[in-house]
Write a protein that holds these residues in place. Sequence first.
Motif, PDB file in Angstrom:
ATOM      1  N   SER A 150      -3.553   2.389   6.817  1.00  0.00           N
ATOM      2  CA  SER A 150      -2.167   2.632   6.790  1.00  0.00           C
ATOM      3  C   SER A 150      -1.382   2.076   5.508  1.00  0.00           C
ATOM      4  O   SER A 150      -1.850   1.512   4.770  1.00  0.00           O
ATOM      5  N   PHE A 151      -0.002   2.420   5.554  1.00  0.00           N
ATOM      6  CA  PHE A 151       0.843   2.286   4.344  1.00  0.00           C
ATOM      7  C   PHE A 151       1.895   1.828   4.473  1.00  0.00           C
ATOM      8  O   PHE A 151       2.932   2.203   5.626  1.00  0.00           O
ATOM      9  N   THR A 190      -2.914   5.156  -3.104  1.00  0.00           N
ATOM     10  CA  THR A 190      -3.539   6.282  -2.434  1.00  0.00           C
ATOM     11  C   THR A 190      -2.889   7.662  -3.006  1.00  0.00           C
ATOM     12  O   THR A 190      -1.727   7.765  -2.771  1.00  0.00           O
ATOM     13  N   ILE A 249       5.354   5.491   2.025  1.00  0.00           N
ATOM     14  CA  ILE A 249       4.724   6.992   1.722  1.00  0.00           C
ATOM     15  C   ILE A 249       5.870   7.641   1.227  1.00  0.00           C
ATOM     16  O   ILE A 249       6.987   7.917   1.516  1.00  0.00           O
ATOM     17  N   ARG A 279       0.964  -1.227   0.114  1.00  0.00           N
ATOM     18  CA  ARG A 279      -0.160   0.014  -0.013  1.00  0.00           C
ATOM     19  C   ARG A 279       0.930   1.268   0.011  1.00  0.00           C
ATOM     20  O   ARG A 279       1.707   1.358   0.908  1.00  0.00           O
ATOM     21  N   LEU A 327       1.215   5.575  -0.318  1.00  0.00           N
ATOM     22  CA  LEU A 327       0.613   6.740  -0.177  1.00  0.00           C
ATOM     23  C   LEU A 327       1.566   7.930  -1.000  1.00  0.00           C
ATOM     24  O   LEU A 327       2.667   7.801  -0.530  1.00  0.00           O
TER      25      LEU A 327
END
Length: 350
Positions: free
Chosen positions: A231-232, A191, A235, A165, A167
């Motif tokens: 949560s990621f 995201t 980032i 994931r 961001l």
Amino acid sequence: MRTFGISDRSLHLIDAPEPTPATGEVLVDVHTIGVNRADVAEVAGAYPPPPFLTPLRTADGAEFCAPGVEIAGTRRDTGEEVVALVAGNGYAEVVAVEESALLPLPQQPTTPADGIADGDRPADGNPEATGTASDRFAFAASVLEAAATVVSNLHLETQVRAGERVLIHGATGSVGLTAVQFAKARGAHVTAIAGSDTNAALLRRIGADVALNRHDGDVLEQIAAGDGPRSFDVILDVLGGGDALEKNVSALSEYGRLVIIAVLAGATGTLPVMQVMLKKAHIIGTTLRFRRGEAKAQVMEAVRSQMWPLIQSGQIRVPIQAEVPFEDAAAAHQILRAGGHLGKVVLRVR
């Protein structure tokens, strides 16, 4: 040659002798220059050039440094068309470049990638946005710095993997757009943060799984209220300090990696050390401009092997916000200072 000096936090077009290449350097006759936030920050006095940068000289011998880190042009010794990352002095008609910082000009894709249309413009509808590069040199100057930034941070530093994931803050600049498309090509869940609903919609079209407008409220609160990840694992941050540092750490997953590449929200902030410890998190700060020699060569090789295939195939595409005549570089900087631009601003030298 024509180049730019900086005084009173402004650009000034001047004539100066051509640089003399040092051992391991070659001269490049510049056709186009990519305009970056680092250039704007340098003119404002907030981002000094590296201490190892060889200054230019005026006709009467006074030393100065010009901004500019991303150029496309022709090698004077071989005639080869090349693109280069330099430590500075890129705003000039002739630039001395380390051979390790050169790559052959990438091929411009003949078909557009899905998601970004030729007519895409920023949310304010700026009529200067052209969408596509006018020629191969403008194309090359629009992709190199973003490609190098993304590959150094999402490949070399954080090794983004399928299923992770990610961001991405500031996702509609050239770096952000490239990062979204690169992370998706790696199979990550992305995201992305934009500054308008229009640009958020574009981010979704190019593959972002979630795209948020930062003006709709606190980004973390929007994330918490949405259907995407809370949560990621990675980032990519352009904000840096202020309250952004603490918020980004709070958004990291266990073993998460926060990589800071700019300080738009401030150069200092509060680091929640206990959260970093409990999450076994990694906080990474990077900059391209201060790399040279083998470190620069490693990034350029990663661009060639990891980014060029995606860019030349059209899987990664960044629109041109504007092509501006070289002598009007101050106007190009104003586009970046105003914000809301989509993609890249390029200076046309010849």
